[in-house]
Design an enzyme around this catalytic site. Sequence first.
Site, mmCIF file in Angstrom:
data_model
loop_
_atom_site.group_PDB
_atom_site.id
_atom_site.type_symbol
_atom_site.label_atom_id
_atom_site.label_comp_id
_atom_site.label_asym_id
_atom_site.label_seq_id
_atom_site.Cartn_x
_atom_site.Cartn_y
_atom_site.Cartn_z
ATOM 1 N N GLU A 77 0.914 -0.994 0.034
ATOM 2 C CA GLU A 77 0.033 0.071 -0.163
ATOM 3 C C GLU A 77 0.928 1.195 0.217
ATOM 4 O O GLU A 77 0.376 2.058 -0.769
ATOM 5 C CB GLU A 77 -1.139 0.045 1.380
ATOM 6 C CG GLU A 77 -2.180 -0.608 0.969
ATOM 7 C CD GLU A 77 -1.976 -2.178 1.087
ATOM 8 O OE1 GLU A 77 -1.130 -2.647 1.475
ATOM 9 O OE2 GLU A 77 -3.077 -2.868 0.876
ATOM 10 N N HIS A 146 -10.896 -4.503 10.150
ATOM 11 C CA HIS A 146 -11.483 -4.366 8.928
ATOM 12 C C HIS A 146 -12.837 -3.689 8.676
ATOM 13 O O HIS A 146 -13.429 -3.437 7.868
ATOM 14 C CB HIS A 146 -11.547 -5.634 8.042
ATOM 15 C CG HIS A 146 -10.304 -6.528 7.857
ATOM 16 N ND1 HIS A 146 -9.661 -7.111 8.795
ATOM 17 C CD2 HIS A 146 -9.755 -6.640 6.712
ATOM 18 C CE1 HIS A 146 -8.521 -7.605 8.242
ATOM 19 N NE2 HIS A 146 -8.584 -7.247 6.769
#
Lengths: 347, 393
Positions: A77, A146
């Site tokens: 990322e 998440h």
Amino acid sequence: SPLFHKFLKEALNKVPKDKCVTVRDALNQAMDEELERDERVFLLGEEVAQYDGAYKVSRGLWKKYGDKRIIDTPISEMGFAGIAVGAAMAGLRPICEFMTFNFSMQAIDQVINSAAKTCYMSAGLQAVPIVFRGPNGASAGVAAQHSQCFAAWYAHCPGLKVVSPWNSEDAKGLLKSSIRDDNPVVFLENELLYGVPFEMSEEAQSKDFTIPIGKAKVERAGSHITLVSHSRYVGHCLDAAAVLAKEGIECEVINLRTIRPMDVESIEASVMKTNHLVTVEGGWPQFGVGAEICARIMEGSAFNYLDSPVTRVTGVDIPMPYAKILEDHSLPQIKDIIFSVKKTLNV
Amino acid sequence: MKTMLAIISNALCRMTGRNAGARVVVSRSFADFTPQATFDIKKCDLHRLEEGPPLKAELTRDQGLQYYRTMQTVRRMELKADQLYKQKIIRGFCHLYDGQEACAAGIEASINPTDHLITAYRAHGYTYTRGVSIKEILAELTGRKGGVAKGKGGSMHMYAPHFYGGNGIVGAQVPLGAGIALACQYQGNNQLCVTLYGDGAANQGQLFESFNMAALWKLPCIFICENNKYGMGTSVERASASIDYYKRGDFIPGIRVDGMDVLCVREATKFAADHCRSGKGPIVMELQTYRYHGHSMSDPGVSYRTREEIQEVRTKSDPISMLKERMLSNNMASVEEFKEIDVDIRKQVEEAAQFATSDPEPPLEDLCNHIFYNNPPLEVRGTNPWSKLKSVS
């Protein structure tokens, strides 16, 4: 028979030109149209190409546009977000997908320090026309790491625009505007909305349909109380409003559409009419979107029109648990909104 | 004539004990000055490469004078910044580049103005070589409206066409550089991106993410580690399990270069540029260099290294002295000529400093401008609710 033909003709004339499009397809259309319109636009992220997107939002795009424009990245990322920002600095218009915004935390330095601040630091010499998009907030059963909502985190920072669509028109119109914007935009989608179909007007189906960033929409007019929300909870507010209407309470529901810059004027205009305000969001209460709305209302002209303090309906101030019963009770439910409306109205 | 020059040259080499000596090849023996000479340069250590940069570098008189001028300008500009900082006219962060001039000058000599370059916070040298005037650099350091970023950026945030700063977050510029290289590849313009970082940043995870993607996608990116032996106050031995920074790209070929020799840097960067432009993908270069100043102006730079070490580099490996002596010992220029250049540079730097101290600070109306690019004007909240400020692009 002539009667049957007459009946058929009448029925066909009644078919609406509006059609139902899922949020997923609306996002897909937006990207497809912008990729076609401007060859500098490209998409990168994990699984966006050959997998058709982790949530299938980019389905079909790789097949149509190929490796150059739809790029699968390794699980890096910070690296690929930085690469996307660099590409934007050098003249391209990247769409950088985070599989979920939880993973954007790994790359947040690139979003804030490399993207958001650069135009200012360079006194306008260096633009960064980039969109960071992906699902934000709670999903279903994916637990604490998440499920975080990043609206407040990103909306805190000058130099960013933060957009949070609700329905398919929002998704398409706002994503197109975001891609066409010459500045860094954080585009917060919602995984639970991807599969939800919404009517899309004929106008919204056109290739030039955009929705301006920074303007809220009144989804439902009402006179007793204002509900302000963004993303999935706009739907919850509308459902709550339908129930409350049966009891004679008319809610005005505002869909923020953009978190930053926030359309405070629309909220103020509504509050000056209804005298009551409830904010509804999925994120945590402290230092959140609702907290900002409260502060802005207090500082502005609408404060004197309030008949009671603003109420915030938010996610529970805990990491997201896994068990369904616990998860259900970690997020605002329609009954929580109804309860809060009545408390605010003191009924 | 030829023999005499050779004798003198060899004698000089023996006397100075320098291995960067020259075997002179005289092209023309009738001119006052030698117009061109070939110099031996140090061999580069190679990683995953069969061949490396050449062992000889050609230098014309004009090139030599130009490199000298560039390096001396950077040197004097940085020393002026030191002075201004001590007078408290420059504030905040100030990371000086003196000692490392051969890196910036050598790189710029080997790439095109249309190529791209990005570096970290020790950026003033590159800001100059990439085309920003001394005046605009010093005025940015003093935070005036005549600064290259109108006083909004400061030392670490200066930009120019094809120069992306100046970046404050250690290592963050490396993925950015790989992204710029991606844009070059995407646009098919045969340009490349030089992406610089230090020995400290070499341990950042995002570098390895960048190496991976750059190699995977064959991005035209030259990753250059300016190894000045210290990451702030931490020596390379105390920071890195492997100090062979040119090998840290693993699957990416690498070269280790004498960063104090402008010709070495030039030849190595040329080699690296050819590698990238031929579609072979990225390459890593390690430039072994040295900074005379501490990490920043708040670091005297002697608590983690000895004054003797600094002095030794100054006397034996100073990049500007080395070039000057090479040219003098090969009769490529005169002592007077160099003096003239020095005087001229001193004058330019002095004038720039004058400007930087007298130019006004940016107007308060500029406070909220440039948040966005190509955007309609917007209102920005001031420090209190009644303070409504205006922002234009």
